[in-house]
Design an enzyme around this catalytic site. Structure first.
Site, PDB file in Angstrom:
ATOM      1  N   HIS A 248       0.836  -1.204   0.000  1.00 15.32           N
ATOM      2  CA  HIS A 248       0.000   0.000   0.000  1.00 15.32           C
ATOM      3  C   HIS A 248       0.873   1.257   0.000  1.00 15.32           C
ATOM      4  O   HIS A 248       0.667   2.174  -0.803  1.00 15.32           O
ATOM      5  CB  HIS A 248      -0.912  -0.026   1.237  1.00 15.32           C
ATOM      6  N   GLU A 249       1.862   1.293   0.884  1.00 17.17           N
ATOM      7  CA  GLU A 249       2.729   2.471   0.966  1.00 17.17           C
ATOM      8  C   GLU A 249       3.582   2.632  -0.294  1.00 17.17           C
ATOM      9  O   GLU A 249       3.810   3.752  -0.774  1.00 17.17           O
ATOM     10  CB  GLU A 249       3.628   2.372   2.200  1.00 17.17           C
TER      11      GLU A 249
ATOM     12  N   HIS B  38       1.889   4.473  -3.135  1.00 16.90           N
ATOM     13  CA  HIS B  38       1.939   5.939  -3.062  1.00 16.90           C
ATOM     14  C   HIS B  38       3.179   6.463  -3.774  1.00 16.90           C
ATOM     15  O   HIS B  38       3.138   7.512  -4.432  1.00 16.90           O
ATOM     16  CB  HIS B  38       1.972   6.392  -1.595  1.00 16.90           C
TER      17      HIS B  38
END
Length: 302
Positions: free
Chosen positions: A144-145, A148
């Site tokens: 998820h990170e 980004h």
């Protein structure tokens, strides 16, 4: 030659929202500086130098400042072999360069990413997160990170938040820096000077809302991209549920320290259930995130 895109699923909705946000923020910035120049005609060189300098500093150093503020400490593969191993697997899956890897000494279970680009990116997990999650759950959070970074929305959020910071600084200058010295009531410049705090407040409010709207969408986009990349949306859903449940057990003082950085975190920290921060949250609700992951899981199983 520009580097090929990563294997993270592209998100046109996120791209269009980032472009729109940057355009509106830029327009707001031009109007804001224009009002200042009109009000302080004799000081325009100083205004341009200060605003330009602050913009450059925000762009080049804000990610480092944020990482420092959240207590990120870069670690080597020898110091954190499991964390590095997980990041290595995600980089191989996504076909993207490895970011810097860091750990923050905090019992608040969370993770975040900073950086203007893939070359300057840093991905950090807290000790509280590493202690609580299973390997597949940790992989989902870190994927998820990493999304980004791949989608570059971390850089956009950093730049987009600048105008609100600038508006607050200008308000302080107007109130305490000597710019708002008394002038004749019928002097247009004097009227403009008196309006600077109000204009700054309006600019801050608009900037705040724009960044919050973008932030909520980008979190859903990161969940979706991570689930598709790893092929395990259930692991990410499990991590979300576990982290959300553990937040209620964290001391209030620790949560308050984390709250200013909620826009960067995987899961927002709130010091109280009825916190006003929830009304203007940088993240979608847990129910929205779990519902999306459930739909992705159904689609993948077909």
């Amino acid at each position: 030659m520009p580097r090929a895109r990563s294997r993270y699923a592209p998100d046109r909705g996120l791209t269009s929202r980032m472009v729109t946000t940057m355009f509106l923020i830029g327009l707001l910035y031009v109007v804001f500086v224009g009002v200042l120049l009109a009000a302080l005609r004799g000081s325009w060189p100083i205004i341009l130098i200060i605003t330009g300098g602050l913009f450059i500093a925000q762009f080049w150093f804000s990610d480092r400042i944020a990482a420092y503020g959240m207590g990120a400490r870069e670690v080597t593969p020898e110091q954190a072999p499991e964390l590095h191993g997980t990041i290595d697997r995600i980089c191989a899956l996504a076909d993207m360069p490895k970011p810097k890897v860091a750990i923050a000494e905090s019992d608040v279970p969370n993770a975040f990413a900073t950086g203007r680009s893939e070359k300057t990116a840093l991905v950090c997990a807290t000790t509280g997160l590493l202690r609580r999650l299973e390997p597949e759950e940790l992989e989902g959070v870190l994927a998820h990170e990493m999304s980004h970074v791949a989608h570059r929305d971390v850089a956009v959020m950093t730049i987009a938040s600048f105008l609100g910071v600038l508006a607050g600084i200008i308000t302080r200058i107007a109130l305490w820096g000597g710019f708002a010295r008394s002038r004749p009531g019928n002097d247009p410049a004097g009227i403009l000077l008196l309006l600077i705090p109000l204009i700054s407040a309006v600019v801050y409010a608009i900037s705040f809302l724009l960044t919050r709207l973008l932030s909520r969408y980008r979190e859903l986009s990161a969940d979706r991209a991570a689930a598709l990349l790893t092929g395990r949306p259930s692991a990410l859903a499990s991590a979300l549920t576990k982290v959300s449940g553990q937040m209620a057990r964290i001391p209030t003082e620790d949560l308050r320290k984390a709250e200013p950085y909620n826009a960067f975190y995987f899961m927002p920290a709130f010091s109280a259930k009825e916190s006003l921060g929830r009304l203007f949250s940088s993240h979608p609700t847990l129910e929205q995130r779990l519902d999306q992951l459930s739909r992705i899981s159904t689609d993948l199983s077909r």
